[in-house]
Design a protein around this motif. Structure first.
Motif, mmCIF file in Angstrom:
data_model
loop_
_atom_site.group_PDB
_atom_site.id
_atom_site.type_symbol
_atom_site.label_atom_id
_atom_site.label_comp_id
_atom_site.label_asym_id
_atom_site.label_seq_id
_atom_site.Cartn_x
_atom_site.Cartn_y
_atom_site.Cartn_z
ATOM 1 N N UNK A 7 37.007 43.142 19.992
ATOM 2 C CA UNK A 7 36.214 41.932 19.751
ATOM 3 C C UNK A 7 35.812 41.228 21.042
ATOM 4 N N UNK A 8 36.161 41.780 22.200
ATOM 5 C CA UNK A 8 35.700 41.233 23.475
ATOM 6 C C UNK A 8 34.611 42.102 24.089
ATOM 7 N N UNK A 9 33.773 42.666 23.254
ATOM 8 C CA UNK A 9 32.729 43.586 23.707
ATOM 9 C C UNK A 9 31.802 42.948 24.744
ATOM 10 N N UNK A 10 31.453 41.689 24.576
ATOM 11 C CA UNK A 10 30.532 41.049 25.525
ATOM 12 C C UNK A 10 31.177 40.934 26.909
ATOM 13 N N UNK A 11 32.484 40.663 26.958
ATOM 14 C CA UNK A 11 33.179 40.619 28.255
ATOM 15 C C UNK A 11 33.189 41.994 28.903
ATOM 16 N N UNK A 12 33.416 43.028 28.096
ATOM 17 C CA UNK A 12 33.418 44.394 28.638
ATOM 18 C C UNK A 12 32.076 44.715 29.275
ATOM 19 N N UNK A 13 31.000 44.364 28.580
ATOM 20 C CA UNK A 13 29.657 44.651 29.100
ATOM 21 C C UNK A 13 29.437 43.944 30.434
ATOM 22 N N UNK A 14 29.843 42.695 30.503
ATOM 23 C CA UNK A 14 29.659 41.911 31.715
ATOM 24 C C UNK A 14 30.426 42.525 32.881
ATOM 25 N N UNK A 15 31.663 42.924 32.635
ATOM 26 C CA UNK A 15 32.499 43.490 33.696
ATOM 27 C C UNK A 15 31.951 44.841 34.174
ATOM 28 N N UNK A 16 31.288 45.591 33.292
ATOM 29 C CA UNK A 16 30.727 46.891 33.682
ATOM 30 C C UNK A 16 29.467 46.771 34.547
ATOM 31 N N UNK A 17 28.868 45.593 34.593
ATOM 32 C CA UNK A 17 27.643 45.422 35.377
ATOM 33 C C UNK A 17 27.895 45.744 36.841
ATOM 34 N N UNK A 18 27.080 46.604 37.409
ATOM 35 C CA UNK A 18 27.208 46.952 38.824
ATOM 36 C C UNK A 18 28.350 47.909 39.137
ATOM 37 N N UNK A 19 28.863 48.598 38.116
ATOM 38 C CA UNK A 19 30.015 49.488 38.304
ATOM 39 C C UNK A 19 29.637 50.732 39.118
ATOM 40 N N UNK A 20 30.566 51.167 39.971
ATOM 41 C CA UNK A 20 30.381 52.400 40.748
ATOM 42 C C UNK A 20 31.190 53.553 40.187
ATOM 43 N N UNK A 21 32.253 53.239 39.461
ATOM 44 C CA UNK A 21 33.100 54.276 38.876
ATOM 45 C C UNK A 21 34.007 53.673 37.823
ATOM 46 N N UNK A 22 34.398 54.510 36.850
ATOM 47 C CA UNK A 22 35.253 54.052 35.750
ATOM 48 C C UNK A 22 36.491 54.930 35.669
ATOM 49 N N UNK A 23 37.648 54.277 35.609
ATOM 50 C CA UNK A 23 38.898 54.975 35.311
ATOM 51 C C UNK A 23 39.230 54.660 33.870
ATOM 52 N N UNK A 24 39.196 55.691 33.021
ATOM 53 C CA UNK A 24 39.505 55.496 31.604
ATOM 54 C C UNK A 24 40.991 55.760 31.400
ATOM 55 N N UNK A 25 41.728 54.699 31.078
ATOM 56 C CA UNK A 25 43.169 54.788 30.877
ATOM 57 C C UNK A 25 43.425 54.959 29.380
#
Length: 197
Positions: A84-102
């Motif tokens: 339910x925090x999808x909008x926060x997730x989207x905001x934090x992903x802005x400008x991302x260079x790499x993702x570590x999926x835990x």
């Protein structure tokens, strides 16, 4: 994507830890923060709301070298795990260079892992990223628990593209730096191709 500061000769890169709630994202960042030398890291910032926690800090790794005379500074973020925090997730992903999926290795958490991975793919696509061009590293966390999904099944279900993946027990630091080093190298390889002389 990464921000280049020509005045300070620094390249700022953003790495986001993504995954289901209580899977170990924050534990990874806290472990890295505790084990990183004081002069190599900034402050850790935790943004807490009633049900959500986002943690951020930046650090300047010393052993990854420079790119054409520029120091690299990595900013590490976690996203809130709850859907339910999808909008926060989207905001934090802005400008991302790499993702570590835990991913949480516990058998009963596989659905949450799948849901979180679908969310990651949708959010990256919505923001115009080509998911095939973004470095993604998987971490199979909580491997010390008795009820874990076999690694082969984790790979088959979550890592169809055969991206780098590491077994981990984040609370003990197992696999934490291996995951981050691999991600850092992938981000820097992307940068070396794109930085102008």
């Amino acid at each position: 994507m990464s921000f280049v500061n020509y005045n300070t000769k620094e390249i700022n890169c953003k790495i986001v830890y993504y995954g289901p709630g209580l899977g170990g994202k924050t534990t990874n960042i806290q472990y890295i923060y505790q084990k990183t030398a004081g002069g190599s890291k900034g402050e850790m910032v935790s943004l807490d709301s009633e049900n959500e926690r986002t943690i951020f800090f930046d650090f300047l790794p010393l052993d990854l070298g420079e790119i054409r005379g520029f120091k690299t500074r990595f900013h590490l973020y976690t996203v809130p795990g709850q859907v339910f925090y999808e909008s926060s997730r989207k905001l934090i992903l802005r400008g991302v260079d790499g993702v570590i999926f835990v991913a949480d290795s516990q058998l009963e958490r596989m659905e949450a892992n799948i849901e979180s991975l679908k969310s990651l793919e949708a959010n990256l696509t919505e923001q115009g990223y080509d998911i095939d061009q973004i470095p993604i590293v998987f971490q199979w966390n909580k491997r010390d628990l008795p009820n874990v999904t076999p690694v082969e099944d984790m790979n088959q279900t979550l890592n169809a593209d055969e991206r780098p993946a590491f077994d981990a027990v984040a609370v003990k630091g197992i696999g934490v730096f291996e995951t981050l080093k691999t991600m850092s190298k992938l981000v820097l390889m992307n940068l070396k191709g794109g930085l102008k002389e």
